[in-house]
Design a protein around this motif. Sequence first.
Motif, PDB file in Angstrom:
ATOM      1  N   GLU A 139      -0.026   3.493 -21.717  1.00  0.00           N
ATOM      2  CA  GLU A 139      -1.241   2.941 -20.868  1.00  0.00           C
ATOM      3  C   GLU A 139      -1.432   1.608 -20.825  1.00  0.00           C
ATOM      4  N   GLU A 140      -1.364   1.418 -22.192  1.00  0.00           N
ATOM      5  CA  GLU A 140      -2.175  -0.094 -22.488  1.00  0.00           C
ATOM      6  C   GLU A 140      -0.713  -1.071 -22.273  1.00  0.00           C
ATOM      7  N   ILE A 141       0.922  -0.661 -22.841  1.00  0.00           N
ATOM      8  CA  ILE A 141       1.474  -1.778 -22.878  1.00  0.00           C
ATOM      9  C   ILE A 141       2.400  -1.510 -21.529  1.00  0.00           C
ATOM     10  N   GLY A 142       2.436  -0.406 -21.548  1.00  0.00           N
ATOM     11  CA  GLY A 142       3.174  -0.058 -19.869  1.00  0.00           C
ATOM     12  C   GLY A 142       4.977   0.617 -19.579  1.00  0.00           C
ATOM     13  N   VAL A 143       4.720   1.569 -21.164  1.00  0.00           N
ATOM     14  CA  VAL A 143       5.881   1.529 -21.414  1.00  0.00           C
ATOM     15  C   VAL A 143       6.350   3.265 -20.435  1.00  0.00           C
ATOM     16  N   PRO A 144       6.846   4.024 -20.450  1.00  0.00           N
ATOM     17  CA  PRO A 144       7.139   5.223 -20.485  1.00  0.00           C
ATOM     18  C   PRO A 144       7.195   6.127 -22.417  1.00  0.00           C
TER      19      PRO A 144
END
Length: 113
Positions: A100-105
């Motif tokens: 969620e923090e780095i925006g990666v699945p």
Amino acid sequence: MVLVLVIWIRALTLPGATKGMLYFVSADFSRFADSQLWIEASFQTFLTLGPGWGGLMMMGAHNKFRTNCFQSATISTTATLTFGLVNGLIVFSVLGVMSEEIGVPISDLMTSG
């Protein structure tokens, strides 16, 4: 165990933790036909239950002759399974927060090396 629960409680207060735990409990049934999945699962089983084998041997060697060994083995294996599942939920809740923090699945985060 207390520190692990503190980490889990802290992770649950952050966004994305539930997404990670849902990823842990959801299954991709199409991957069940892959033999590599079953090989990795067997390795994980041996790694999880491995420390319990020494305890079972110790209980067998030091218990009285009439001790219910089946009950002791069942309790030990159940405790190991429970701790393994709780630890899996904790790890995936933290992975959900990280994704969620780095925006990666989450799937890309786990295989990123």
